[in-house]
Design a protein around this motif. Structure first.
Motif, short mmCIF file in Angstrom:
data_model
loop_
_atom_site.label_atom_id
_atom_site.label_comp_id
_atom_site.label_asym_id
_atom_site.label_seq_id
_atom_site.Cartn_x
_atom_site.Cartn_y
_atom_site.Cartn_z
N ALA A 1 50.78 40.15 33.82
CA ALA A 1 49.99 40.55 32.66
C ALA A 1 50.76 41.53 31.78
CB ALA A 1 48.67 41.18 33.12
N ASN B 1 54.09 36.90 46.12
CA ASN B 1 53.32 35.74 46.54
C ASN B 1 53.68 35.30 47.96
OD1 ASN B 1 51.80 35.49 44.21
ND2 ASN B 1 53.24 34.11 43.21
N GLY C 1 47.26 40.57 43.58
CA GLY C 1 46.89 41.41 42.45
C GLY C 1 48.09 42.10 41.84
N LEU D 1 41.13 43.73 38.05
CA LEU D 1 41.47 43.44 39.45
C LEU D 1 40.37 43.80 40.44
CD1 LEU D 1 45.22 44.57 39.70
CD2 LEU D 1 44.32 42.25 39.55
N VAL E 1 57.65 38.26 41.31
CA VAL E 1 56.39 37.57 41.55
C VAL E 1 56.50 36.68 42.79
CG1 VAL E 1 54.76 35.90 40.60
CG2 VAL E 1 55.71 37.67 39.14
N SER F 1 49.81 39.58 39.73
CA SER F 1 49.05 39.35 38.49
C SER F 1 49.23 40.50 37.51
CB SER F 1 47.56 39.17 38.81
OG SER F 1 47.36 38.05 39.64
#
Length: 276
Positions: A217, A268, A210, A156, A264, A213
């Protein structure tokens, strides 16, 4: 005298004005995230407690989200998974943002060999795909929370560095910073007064992206069984554990997928526009 006063006013004025109000989509994202946080911290039940006589029970008044294949409360496990995901995301983002911003400012401000050296380090990190780097570290110490954290943070920080460096290079030539330098203001004052107000919106946007993400992940690694280990309540791990029972208990399988989607989505929406 008038020229000195004008220079001081120019030096003390921020480069551009920024509104502190969030857009409508960011308010939606903040509201969703607040609801998730409230749910995660208000539910205080043991996510690992097994009740084998209540395997795969449908949602009821006693268990609003039902139970999983080991009779564990899905309500408790969803809350624990949200706490884990958001905690990992916050830790990874903070660890990546601080060095990324500082190194980006130094590279953009100093230029020359400093910029080339730090840029080469960032390019070297980009040579290996991010998820592959996390997979390699996870393979070294499987099931270790700190391994995932280090791997995600190493991926990141590059985004912060590249965005901040490019923006700093454009800002250091502004008349306001030039006037501040002539008046003898130090680097800390220049950063606090002129650079940070310009960088902050982009840094916060990168932080929201981030965090999303990092959560994706961790869920992806859990889903392919190289992330955290059972009985940890983690969204990707819960998906793969419940996958064999999707015919008998589709509500159980759908819950971690839906929660991951909402987490998420909220981040976003909160991020706004991509600063790149």
């Amino acid at each position: 005298m008038m020229g000195t006063t004008s220079s001081r006013l120019s030096a003390s004025r921020p480069l551009h004005g920024h509104t502190t109000l969030l857009s409508a989509r960011q308010w939606w994202g903040a509201g969703l995230l607040a609801l998730l946080l409230a749910f995660a911290w208000l539910v205080d039940a043991d996510p690992a407690r097994q009740q084998l006589s209540r395997i795969l029970q449908a949602p009821s008044l006693a268990e609003p989200f039902g139970t999983d294949h080991l009779g564990r409360s899905m309500l408790a496990r969803m809350a624990a998974a949200i706490r884990l995901s958001l905690g990992m995301a916050l830790l990874s983002v903070a660890t990546a943002a601080i060095p990324g911003v500082l190194l980006g400012v130094v590279a953009g401000w100093r230029g020359g060999w400093t910029d080339r050296l730090l840029g080469s380090v960032a390019d070297a990190c980009l040579a290996l795909p991010g998820l592959l780097l996390v997979l390699l570290l996870a393979a070294i110490a499987p099931g270790n929370f700190w391994t995932l954290y280090v791997g995600i943070s190493l991926v990141l920080w590059i985004e912060y560095f590249r965005v901040v460096r490019a923006r700093t290079q454009a800002l250091v030539t502004s008349p306001q910073i030039g006037a501040s330098r002539l008046l003898g203001f130090g680097p800390v004052m220049l950063f606090r007064r002129h650079l940070w107000p310009e960088l902050a919106p982009q840094v916060f946007t990168l932080a929201a992206f981030g965090a999303a993400s990092a959560i994706l992940a961790m869920a992806a690694l859990g889903f392919v069984s190289v992330g955290l280990r059972p009985p940890t309540a983690e969204l990707g791990l819960m998906m793969i554990e419940l996958l064999p029972y999707y015919h008998e208990a589709p509500w159980a399988m759908a819950q971690p997928i839906f929660v991951l989607f909402v987490v998420v989505l909220s981040l976003n929406l909160l991020a706004g526009k991509d600063p790149r």
